[in-house]
Design a protein around this motif. Structure first.
Motif: not given
Length: 93
Positions: A19-20, A22-24, A26-27, A30, A60
């Motif tokens: 999850a971390l 994937v979030l990184l 996406i950041a 973005t 990711s």
């Protein structure tokens, strides 16, 4: 600790790392979309384009593998400590 608890802790830990990652990812994507691509439309629509979805998935996976390797190296350092048998001194005469 029982095997089931150990397995559960490992699975939860891996899920958190994924999850971390994937979030990184996406950041990062973005930021890349916001800086590199012209603001032709909405940011959310740009992120959902196929090329950016692939970027997020690949980044990711790369981040997760990198974190996994770093954790294995770190855990290997802890288990590679010199050990002495019980009842003996660690000093060399």
């Amino acid at each position: 600790m029982s095997g089931a608890i150990r397995l559960t802790r490992w699975c939860v830990g891996e899920c958190i790392w994924v999850a971390l990652s994937v979030l990184l990812a996406i950041a990062f994507v973005t930021g890349f979309v916001g800086l590199a691509e012209p603001p032709a439309g909405e940011l959310w629509a740009s992120l959902r384009s196929p090329v950016n979805i692939v970027r997020i998935v690949v980044l990711s996976a790369a981040l997760w593998v990198w974190a996994y390797i770093a954790r294995v190296i770190h855990a290997g350092d802890r288990s590679a400590l010199p050990r002495t048998p019980r009842g003996t001194s660690a000093r060399v005469a």
